[in-house]
Design a protein around this motif. Structure first.
Motif, PDB file in Angstrom:
ATOM      1  N   THR A  92      10.443 -15.515  11.348  1.00 33.56           N
ATOM      2  CA  THR A  92      11.581 -15.611  12.259  1.00 33.56           C
ATOM      3  C   THR A  92      11.802 -17.104  12.494  1.00 33.56           C
ATOM      4  O   THR A  92      10.842 -17.842  12.749  1.00 33.56           O
ATOM      5  N   ARG A 132      -0.458  -9.348   6.661  1.00 28.74           N
ATOM      6  CA  ARG A 132       0.093  -9.008   7.984  1.00 28.74           C
ATOM      7  C   ARG A 132       0.274 -10.235   8.887  1.00 28.74           C
ATOM      8  O   ARG A 132      -0.281 -10.322   9.981  1.00 28.74           O
ATOM      9  N   TYR A 164       1.116 -12.888  14.908  1.00 28.68           N
ATOM     10  CA  TYR A 164       2.335 -13.673  15.104  1.00 28.68           C
ATOM     11  C   TYR A 164       1.918 -15.141  15.185  1.00 28.68           C
ATOM     12  O   TYR A 164       1.345 -15.570  16.192  1.00 28.68           O
ATOM     13  N   HIS A 201       3.287 -12.665  10.609  1.00 30.33           N
ATOM     14  CA  HIS A 201       4.706 -12.876  10.908  1.00 30.33           C
ATOM     15  C   HIS A 201       4.797 -14.304  11.443  1.00 30.33           C
ATOM     16  O   HIS A 201       4.274 -14.603  12.507  1.00 30.33           O
ATOM     17  N   TRP A 202       5.452 -15.156  10.659  1.00 38.91           N
ATOM     18  CA  TRP A 202       5.483 -16.587  11.002  1.00 38.91           C
ATOM     19  C   TRP A 202       6.718 -16.864  11.856  1.00 38.91           C
ATOM     20  O   TRP A 202       7.858 -16.623  11.400  1.00 38.91           O
ATOM     21  N   MET A 249      -0.790  -7.073  13.366  1.00 40.20           N
ATOM     22  CA  MET A 249       0.031  -8.196  12.889  1.00 40.20           C
ATOM     23  C   MET A 249      -0.389  -9.465  13.642  1.00 40.20           C
ATOM     24  O   MET A 249      -0.654  -9.407  14.838  1.00 40.20           O
ATOM     25  N   ARG A 253       6.957 -13.054   5.856  1.00 41.06           N
ATOM     26  CA  ARG A 253       7.750 -12.409   6.902  1.00 41.06           C
ATOM     27  C   ARG A 253       7.911 -13.493   7.977  1.00 41.06           C
ATOM     28  O   ARG A 253       6.924 -14.088   8.408  1.00 41.06           O
TER      29      ARG A 253
END
Ligand code: UGA
Ligand code: MN
Length: 289
Positions: free
Chosen positions: A114, A86, A59, A88-89, A57, A112
């Motif tokens: 946060t 894959r 990030y 995750h922002w 992943m 995806r």
């Protein structure tokens, strides 16, 4: 020879029945093939998801602050990230609370994500010295708590431009990976200098006594390495963010992994969005529809 009419009718009836059977068989075969095709499609998409899980992943940490160009900048970045598997922002706002326009943008992106916000200490509100520091720190805290250990961290400012190829380079990071960034200061590029596969220095218009003369967009770090350095963080110091963070990661120049074809390719640019005026209700005065 002349057949009686009843016999002819009988033949016609039998032929019609056989024809009916043929049509029904054709329909059933068609249905069967369609079902098979659907199953195969389903299997291949499950397969894609399972191979997706086999890759680390990324990030992507984006510090951001409220201004007229914030939403277009974030929209452009969201559109880029949507092309990359894959991801995750982690979008971290430089203020005390998250905002609805950014929350709506994130939800609409289907990525995806946060969404964080981090307040600056009172004395640093509105100062250059606190820019993007406390929100990046909040993202580091989140990563230390929740990120998959096989993941990789990349700090992607909201106004830069990214070729999707850079993300596949970043994904291979074992400890710290480095690569060139275009449009940085007056040299027009900031790049590690690589000799025989090893980083021996940096080409950057602002050396200023820095050991790691890099732009924020020019490196990535593995989650595993960050987790092994609990004190690693961004200093609240102007023009010293990259240097301070790299030093706190306790790596040496020759530990750095040169990417983007041995640092010969530019796949990320330090573009800057021109400041824009803020629309205000008073601008409507004098306009009649
Ligand atoms: C310069 C450097 O070239 C970057 O490597 C570094 O990340 C950045 O400064 C920084 O100070 O952190 P520059 O284009 O001047 O880049 O900075 P901005 O694009 O204005 O800001 C960098 C990021 O921090 C952006 O994502 C921006 O939204 C965010 N930011 C900026 C904040 O979160 N708070 C602020 O008050 C200002
Ligand atoms: Mn910028």
């Amino acid at each position: 020879m002349i057949f009686p009419t009843t016999f002819l009718h009988l033949i016609l009836l039998v032929e019609s029945f056989l024809l009916f059977l043929c049509v029904r068989r054709l329909r059933d075969t068609g249905d069967f093939l369609l079902r098979e095709q659907k199953l195969q499609l389903k299997a291949s998409s499950t397969q894609k998801t399972s191979t997706d899980f086999a890759i680390p992943m990324i990030y992507v940490v984006t510090p951001t602050y409220t201004r007229p160009t914030q939403l277009p900048d974030l929209t452009r970045l969201a559109n880029t990230l949507r092309l990359v598997p894959r991801i995750h922002w982690i979008v971290a706002e430089d203020r005390n609370t998250t905002t609805k326009p950014v929350a709506d943008l994130l939800a609409a992106s289907k990525l995806r994500f946060t969404h964080l916000a981090a307040e600056r200490p009172h004395e640093l509100i509105g100062k250059v010295i606190g820019r993007g520091v406390f929100n990046r720190r909040a993202a580091l805290d989140w990563i230390r708590t929740y990120a998959e250990p096989s993941g990789v961290i990349y700090f992607a400012d909201d106004d830069n431009s990214y070729d999707v190829r850079i993300f596949e380079e970043i994904r291979q990071t074992r400890v710290v990976a480095v690569f060139p960034v275009g449009l940085v200061l007056k040299f027009g590029i900031s790049s590690p200098i690589v000799r025989q596969g090893t980083v021996i220095g940096f080409f950057d218009a602002f050396l200023g006594g820095r050991k790691f003369a890099m732009d924020m967009a020019g490196f990535s770090v593995s989650v595993k390495h960050l987790n092994s350095k609990p004190l690693a963080t961004f200093p609240a110091a102007v023009s010293w963010l990259e240097e301070g963070f790299m030093r706190s990661l306790e790596v040496e120049k020759d530990d750095l992994e040169p990417k983007a074809e041995s640092c010969t390719r530019v796949w990320v640019w330090h573009t800057r969005t021109e400041k824009a005026a803020e629309p205000k209700l008073q601008h409507l005065q004098g306009f009649h529809c």
